[in-house]
Enzyme design. Structure first.
Site, PDB file in Angstrom:
ATOM      1  CE  LYS A   1       4.130  24.555  38.657  1.00 21.48           C
ATOM      2  NZ  LYS A   1       2.682  24.810  38.591  1.00 21.48           N
TER       3      LYS A   1
ATOM      4  NE  ARG B   1       4.366  30.735  35.914  1.00 22.34           N
ATOM      5  CZ  ARG B   1       4.375  30.346  37.184  1.00 22.34           C
ATOM      6  NH1 ARG B   1       5.451  29.850  37.729  1.00 22.34           N
ATOM      7  NH2 ARG B   1       3.287  30.429  37.890  1.00 22.34           N
TER       8      ARG B   1
ATOM      9  NE  ARG C   1      -2.168  26.936  46.034  1.00 24.48           N
ATOM     10  CZ  ARG C   1      -1.348  26.794  44.999  1.00 24.48           C
ATOM     11  NH1 ARG C   1      -0.773  25.642  44.775  1.00 24.48           N
ATOM     12  NH2 ARG C   1      -1.126  27.789  44.180  1.00 24.48           N
TER      13      ARG C   1
ATOM     14  NE  ARG D   1       0.454  31.411  45.944  1.00 26.57           N
ATOM     15  CZ  ARG D   1       0.882  30.754  44.880  1.00 26.57           C
ATOM     16  NH1 ARG D   1       1.440  29.560  45.037  1.00 26.57           N
ATOM     17  NH2 ARG D   1       0.776  31.272  43.673  1.00 26.57           N
TER      18      ARG D   1
ATOM     19  NE  ARG E   1      -1.818  31.918  40.309  1.00 23.77           N
ATOM     20  CZ  ARG E   1      -2.100  31.310  41.473  1.00 23.77           C
ATOM     21  NH1 ARG E   1      -3.126  31.692  42.188  1.00 23.77           N
ATOM     22  NH2 ARG E   1      -1.339  30.329  41.886  1.00 23.77           N
TER      23      ARG E   1
HETATM   24  P1  AMP Z   1       3.642  30.265  41.377  1.00 27.64           P
HETATM   25  O1  AMP Z   1       3.848  30.088  42.846  1.00 27.64           O
HETATM   26  O2  AMP Z   1       4.579  29.451  40.565  1.00 27.64           O
HETATM   27  O3  AMP Z   1       2.205  30.075  40.993  1.00 27.64           O
HETATM   28  O4  AMP Z   1       4.004  31.784  41.046  1.00 27.64           O
HETATM   29  C1  AMP Z   1       3.293  32.870  41.653  1.00 27.64           C
HETATM   30  C2  AMP Z   1       3.449  34.121  40.800  1.00 27.64           C
HETATM   31  O5  AMP Z   1       4.839  34.484  40.734  1.00 27.64           O
HETATM   32  C3  AMP Z   1       3.012  33.961  39.340  1.00 27.64           C
HETATM   33  O6  AMP Z   1       1.616  34.159  39.164  1.00 27.64           O
HETATM   34  C4  AMP Z   1       3.846  35.050  38.665  1.00 27.64           C
HETATM   35  O7  AMP Z   1       3.286  36.338  38.913  1.00 27.64           O
HETATM   36  C5  AMP Z   1       5.166  34.966  39.433  1.00 27.64           C
HETATM   37  N1  AMP Z   1       6.095  33.999  38.783  1.00 27.64           N
HETATM   38  C6  AMP Z   1       6.553  32.838  39.318  1.00 27.64           C
HETATM   39  N2  AMP Z   1       7.394  32.214  38.468  1.00 27.64           N
HETATM   40  C7  AMP Z   1       7.457  32.987  37.356  1.00 27.64           C
HETATM   41  C8  AMP Z   1       8.129  32.871  36.118  1.00 27.64           C
HETATM   42  N3  AMP Z   1       8.926  31.814  35.828  1.00 27.64           N
HETATM   43  N4  AMP Z   1       7.967  33.868  35.207  1.00 27.64           N
HETATM   44  C9  AMP Z   1       7.192  34.934  35.482  1.00 27.64           C
HETATM   45  N5  AMP Z   1       6.501  35.099  36.620  1.00 27.64           N
HETATM   46  C10 AMP Z   1       6.626  34.136  37.576  1.00 27.64           C
END
Ligand code: AMP
Length: 193
Positions: A14, A89, A128, A134, A146
């Site tokens: 993404k 999400r 990654r 991260r 996740r």
């Molecule tokens: P990502 O970089 O999109 O994988 O997001 C990293 C972490 O941020 C996720 O594992 C969640 O803990 C939190 N997070 C990001 N976007 C959302 C969302 N739309 N709703 C809830 N938690 C989120």
């Protein structure tokens, strides 16, 4: 305004595709994951609230996430389009995004699912993790959580947009350029409308 949701499990590409779209079309890219990481790094109250959820690979509660997203959108009234990356999400997040779009007199134009399987998710994220900095990319258990949260809470959002005729699925196992071409085949025709 052209508004696109990039959708898919962690590691599906993404962020990569969003960056290409920004270059090509100048859209605003909103990644809720990036926003939470910024808050975490700066140790803000929002970052402190999100930390435990993110460390476990769980979703941050809807009210918190929706308020943060809404603020970012409202701060950028003059953009030609928005790419939503990692939002919505959950079904309540999708409902909230709809309300926000109605308030702005705008709409979601498309949702694109970048489809990859669990094995690929784990391999890509572990790969990654070596360079991303991260914490949630380093532990297999967190990556599994996740992915499971994606299947349980996020995947239903696809059906929400599919009912509106807005959902598209792309094979995310293809090379980056091939995925980019498939994305553009969806985006470009609608921009000409
Ligand atoms: P990502 O970089 O999109 O994988 O997001 C990293 C972490 O941020 C996720 O594992 C969640 O803990 C939190 N997070 C990001 N976007 C959302 C969302 N739309 N709703 C809830 N938690 C989120």
């Amino acid at each position: 305004m052209y508004n696109l949701i990039l959708f898919g499990p962690p590691g599906s590409g993404k962020g990569t595709q969003a960056a290409l779209l920004v270059k090509q079309y100048g859209f605003l890219h909103i990644s809720t994951g990036d926003m939470f990481r910024f808050e975490l790094k700066n140790n803000t109250p929002l970052g402190q609230e999100a930390r435990a959820y993110m460390d476990r690979g769980d979703l941050v509660p809807d009210e918190v996430t929706i308020a943060m997203l809404r603020k970012r959108v409202e701060e950028n009234p003059d953009v030609t389009g928005i790419i939503f990356d990692g939002f919505p999400r959950t079904d309540p997040q999708a409902e909230a995004l709809n309300e926000l779009m109605v308030e702005l007199g705008s709409q979601i134009n498309a949702l694109i699912l970048l489809d990859i399987n669990q094995e690929e998710v784990i391999n890509r994220i572990l790969g990654r993790g070596a360079t991303s900095g991260r914490a949630d990319d380093l532990k297999v258990d967190t990556i599994r959580t996740r992915y499971e949260n994606f299947i349980n809470y996020t995947n239903p959002v696809y059906a929400y947009y599919d009912k509106m005729g807005l959902a598209h699925k792309i094979d995310g196992m293809q090379k980056i350029v091939q995925v980019a071409m498939a994305v553009d085949n969806i985006v470009a025709p609608k921009l000409e409308d």
